[in-house]
Enzyme design. Structure first.
Site, PDB file in Angstrom:
ATOM      1  N   ASP A  37     -18.307  61.499  22.444  1.00 58.20           N
ATOM      2  CA  ASP A  37     -19.830  62.373  22.710  1.00 58.20           C
ATOM      3  C   ASP A  37     -20.748  61.597  21.505  1.00 58.20           C
ATOM      4  O   ASP A  37     -22.205  61.788  21.470  1.00 58.20           O
ATOM      5  CB  ASP A  37     -19.832  63.324  23.065  1.00 58.20           C
ATOM      6  N   GLN A  97     -44.061  64.283   5.936  1.00 60.90           N
ATOM      7  CA  GLN A  97     -44.528  65.001   6.081  1.00 60.90           C
ATOM      8  C   GLN A  97     -44.554  65.839   5.198  1.00 60.90           C
ATOM      9  O   GLN A  97     -44.236  67.467   6.018  1.00 60.90           O
ATOM     10  CB  GLN A  97     -43.865  65.265   7.805  1.00 60.90           C
ATOM     11  N   LYS A 192     -57.482  54.474  -0.222  1.00 58.75           N
ATOM     12  CA  LYS A 192     -57.390  54.098   1.559  1.00 58.75           C
ATOM     13  C   LYS A 192     -57.273  54.999   2.481  1.00 58.75           C
ATOM     14  O   LYS A 192     -57.438  56.024   2.381  1.00 58.75           O
ATOM     15  CB  LYS A 192     -55.152  54.490   1.090  1.00 58.75           C
ATOM     16  N   ASP A 220     -46.172  52.887  -6.230  1.00 55.41           N
ATOM     17  CA  ASP A 220     -46.054  53.551  -5.338  1.00 55.41           C
ATOM     18  C   ASP A 220     -44.991  53.792  -5.162  1.00 55.41           C
ATOM     19  O   ASP A 220     -43.346  53.946  -5.738  1.00 55.41           O
ATOM     20  CB  ASP A 220     -46.523  53.107  -3.755  1.00 55.41           C
ATOM     21  N   THR A 225     -44.017  50.434   5.918  1.00 54.55           N
ATOM     22  CA  THR A 225     -44.278  48.476   6.418  1.00 54.55           C
ATOM     23  C   THR A 225     -44.873  47.927   5.866  1.00 54.55           C
ATOM     24  O   THR A 225     -44.893  46.321   5.896  1.00 54.55           O
ATOM     25  CB  THR A 225     -45.550  49.020   7.576  1.00 54.55           C
ATOM     26  N   GLY A 227     -47.445  47.711   4.542  1.00 51.19           N
ATOM     27  CA  GLY A 227     -48.899  47.360   4.631  1.00 51.19           C
ATOM     28  C   GLY A 227     -49.822  47.560   3.032  1.00 51.19           C
ATOM     29  O   GLY A 227     -51.499  47.169   3.453  1.00 51.19           O
ATOM     30  N   THR A 228     -49.433  49.249   3.127  1.00 54.35           N
ATOM     31  CA  THR A 228     -50.315  49.741   2.025  1.00 54.35           C
ATOM     32  C   THR A 228     -50.061  48.688   0.663  1.00 54.35           C
ATOM     33  O   THR A 228     -51.050  48.716   0.055  1.00 54.35           O
ATOM     34  CB  THR A 228     -49.773  50.834   1.522  1.00 54.35           C
TER      35      THR A 228
END
Ligand code: R5P
Length: 304
Positions: A37, A97, A192, A220, A225, A227-228
């Protein structure tokens, strides 16, 4: 050095093997099978009694599975009476987060820290957490190491003239300042804007400083993505930068990132192997440097 065993989850076996090679050991044996499973059933196949046991796992995609692997392997080991248990997290997914971004959302990085405490890890070694404050989310010791020196070494090989280090957002100022110090270059900050209602979308909208005629070195912690970085590179070129080099500790390359970065006005993207890079995510400008030595050093210090 005390007697220790290093295990790896399935997230980043090449890095784990590299660390083991530097430490002159072979990886511990663990069977990571699943029931029909889909439930995970790790089985530790060495005698770990009275040994220091280390588990290396990056919380990269599929992050929920990798976190579960770490937690269940931890429980299996803890039940076998080790002397101590250390978790090595080259990339801690969920670390962005790290605060209540809006009411009704979790502080997920805190939840992950709790998971690891419940699994009775004695210590954590983590690489370039999104925010230094995450160390305080753990009630166990955290050795927080940085890949900045490893990245700086690669930049130095490029013999950049007239370079300037760029933080693509205000949150990354400390990281950029540290890289600027290592490279002996000045530093500039970009502002940003993030859109809370649109995931993974950002806009670079202000450069605080002068980048005219300079080679911009963006630093960074994460490329997800892309994008930044792409927005920042375009704005820097518009502001007169002659070329852009990108450095980042953790290279996720989600969605269309490979496409975006390949066509962006960026000369080189230097990242680490904290996340195992699958072959179809590699692209010409990408240069991956290993943090195996950094992790091996941190492990040696913890077990000595
Ligand atoms: C955000 O605060 C991080 O430091 C990175 O800038 C961000 O995670 C990059 O994400 P993306 O590549 O999706 O723009």
């Amino acid at each position: 050095m005390k007697d220790f065993i290093l295990y790896s989850g399935s997230s980043n076996l090449p890095l784990a093997h590299e660390v083991a090679k530097i430490l002159n050991i072979t990886l511990g044996k663990v069977d990571l099978t699943r029931f029909a499973d889909g439930e995970l059933r790790p089985w530790i196949q060495d005698n770990v009694r009275d040994k220091t046991v280390i588990i290396l796992e990056s919380f990269s995609y599929p992050m929920d599975e990798h976190i579960m692997e770490m937690v269940l392997m931890g429980d299996a080991i803890r039940r076998s009476a080790p002397r101590a248990m250390i978790g090595v997290i080259p990339y801690m997914g969920y670390s962005r987060q790290d605060k209540l971004h809006r009411v009704g959302e979790p502080v997920s990085a805190r939840v992950i820290a709790k998971f690891l405490e419940i699994s009775m890890f004695d210590e954590i070694i983590a690489v370039d957490l999104h925010n230094d404050a995450i160390v305080g989310f753990f009630q166990i010791p955290v050795t927080h190491v940085s890949a900045l020196e490893t990245l700086a070494k690669e930049v130095k090989k490029l013999n950049v003239k007239n370079g300037i280090v760029i933080s693509p957002d205000v949150g990354g100022v400390k990281r950029a300042r540290n890289l600027a110090y290592l490279l002996d270059m000045p530093m500039v900050v970009m502002e940003k804007k993030r859109f809370l209602d649109k995931h993974d979308t950002s806009e670079a909208y202000q450069i605080i400083g002068d980048v005219n005629d300079k080679t911009a070195i963006i630093i960074d912690d994460i490329i997800s993505t892309g994008g930044t970085i792409v927005n920042a590179a375009e704005s820097l070129h518009e502001a007169g930068a002659t070329s852009v080099i990108v450095c980042a500790s953790h290279c996720i390359l989600a969605g269309e990132a490979v496409e975006k970065l390949s066509h962006a006005p960026i000369e080189k993207v230097i990242v680490t192997d904290s996340i195992n890079m699958i072959a179809d995510k590699k692209f010409e400008k990408l240069h991956v440097v290993s943090i195996a030595q950094l992790i091996a050093n941190a492990i040696s210090e913890s077990v000595s």
